[in-house]
Design an enzyme around this catalytic site. Structure first.
Site, PDB file in Angstrom:
ATOM      1  NE  ARG A  60      46.260 -13.850  -3.769  1.00  0.00           N
ATOM      2  CZ  ARG A  60      46.442 -12.597  -4.110  1.00  0.00           C
ATOM      3  NH1 ARG A  60      47.664 -12.150  -4.317  1.00  0.00           N
ATOM      4  NH2 ARG A  60      45.430 -11.778  -4.241  1.00  0.00           N
ATOM      5  CG  ASN A 102      36.409  -3.688  -3.369  1.00  0.00           C
ATOM      6  OD1 ASN A 102      36.711  -2.870  -2.496  1.00  0.00           O
ATOM      7  ND2 ASN A 102      37.290  -4.202  -4.205  1.00  0.00           N
ATOM      8  CB  THR A 103      34.291   1.177  -1.725  1.00  0.00           C
ATOM      9  OG1 THR A 103      34.472   2.518  -2.141  1.00  0.00           O
ATOM     10  CG2 THR A 103      35.241   0.856  -0.606  1.00  0.00           C
ATOM     11  CG  HIS A 104      37.139   1.279  -8.225  1.00  0.00           C
ATOM     12  ND1 HIS A 104      38.488   1.076  -8.078  1.00  0.00           N
ATOM     13  CD2 HIS A 104      36.979   1.827  -9.460  1.00  0.00           C
ATOM     14  CE1 HIS A 104      39.105   1.475  -9.164  1.00  0.00           C
ATOM     15  NE2 HIS A 104      38.221   1.938 -10.023  1.00  0.00           N
ATOM     16  N   GLY A 138      36.277 -10.533 -11.757  1.00  0.00           N
ATOM     17  CA  GLY A 138      37.119  -9.535 -12.430  1.00  0.00           C
ATOM     18  C   GLY A 138      37.695  -8.502 -11.466  1.00  0.00           C
ATOM     19  CG  ASP A 140      38.166  -2.361  -9.198  1.00  0.00           C
ATOM     20  OD1 ASP A 140      37.910  -2.869  -8.095  1.00  0.00           O
ATOM     21  OD2 ASP A 140      39.205  -1.747  -9.425  1.00  0.00           O
TER      22      ASP A 140
HETATM   23  C1  GRF Z   1      39.682   4.075  -0.864  1.00  0.00           C
HETATM   24  O1  GRF Z   1      39.639   5.193  -1.720  1.00  0.00           O
HETATM   25  C2  GRF Z   1      39.466   2.809  -1.616  1.00  0.00           C
HETATM   26  O2  GRF Z   1      38.488   2.874  -2.590  1.00  0.00           O
HETATM   27  C3  GRF Z   1      40.823   2.638  -2.242  1.00  0.00           C
HETATM   28  O3  GRF Z   1      41.713   2.944  -1.191  1.00  0.00           O
HETATM   29  C4  GRF Z   1      41.083   3.862  -0.305  1.00  0.00           C
HETATM   30  C5  GRF Z   1      41.065   3.246   1.059  1.00  0.00           C
HETATM   31  O4  GRF Z   1      40.863   4.193   2.037  1.00  0.00           O
HETATM   32  N1  GRF Z   1      41.010   1.351  -2.837  1.00  0.00           N
HETATM   33  P1  GRF Z   1      40.712   3.813   3.579  1.00  0.00           P
HETATM   34  O5  GRF Z   1      41.737   2.765   3.930  1.00  0.00           O
HETATM   35  O6  GRF Z   1      39.297   3.339   3.808  1.00  0.00           O
HETATM   36  O7  GRF Z   1      40.972   5.123   4.301  1.00  0.00           O
END
Ligand code: GRF
Length: 196
Positions: A60, A102-104, A138, A140
């Protein structure tokens, strides 16, 4: 930008950055798997792509270093993870720390991990949403840059809820990444402030 799937968040950024006044552009898109729509979207937009699969490396750590080396070659100011289903490792934190977002699909600190929409539904919350955060070690847990609420409907399914979260997520991502690029940002402890 790093993706693992459909890449609708990536598409939103590609569309926004077609206007030079947006202030940011996607310089490259990387993935941990091939054959995904996210890579096809980048390709159609003329953005360079690369794929590195964990299984093609002896460890990894080696994967992490190879990914980080490739990302570094593109000299990004900001590294956006959107639907990237791997945790980045030490090499990323050392080289890009404080510049990875990052988006969660949940309102942090609630429901971290892979199943944000399902766990929100299971818990019975009335409001959930999405969070853009600066990546730390961590899962998220990093300092929050932006959040947007999404109301849970009585008859929601995981898929319907996640679809509505993703609509809010794309707007949040485009608005916030644009501001980060145009106005700059600072991180003090857990507090992220946009602007200089
Ligand atoms: C998003 O909701 C992201 O937060 C989650 O997976 C989804 C990804 O969507 N982890 P996309 O690939 O951008 O359409």
């Amino acid at each position: 930008m790093l993706v693992s799937g459909a890449g609708t968040n990536l598409q939103a950024l590609l569309d926004a950055s077609a206007d030079p006044s947006y202030g940011a552009r996607v310089v490259a898109v990387g993935a941990d798997r091939d054959g995904i729509e996210g890579l096809a979207r980048a390709d159609r937009a003329g953005v360079p792509t690369f794929t590195k699969k964990v299984k093609d490396f002896t460890s990894r750590e080696h994967w992490d270093r190879a990914m980080a080396d490739t990302v570094a070659n593109f000299e990004p100011d900001l590294l956006v993870l959107a639907g990237f289903m791997k945790l980045v490792g030490d090499e990323f934190h050392q080289r890009f720390g404080g510049r990875i977002v990052n988006t969660h699909p949940a309102l942090s600190p609630a429901f971290p991990g892979m199943h944000g929409p399902a766990e929100a539904l299971e818990y019975g919350v009335k409001v959930t949403g999405c969070t853009l955060f600066v990546v730390d070690e961590g899962v998220d847990t990093g300092p929050i840059v932006a959040q947007a609420p999404v109301v849970v409907e009585d008859d929601d399914t995981v898929e319907a809820l996640h679809d509505r979260i993703k609509v809010a997520e794309r707007t949040m991502l485009v608005d916030t990444v644009g501001r980060m690029a145009r106005e700059g940002f600072s991180i003090t402890g857990r507090k992220v402030v946009l602007g200089r």
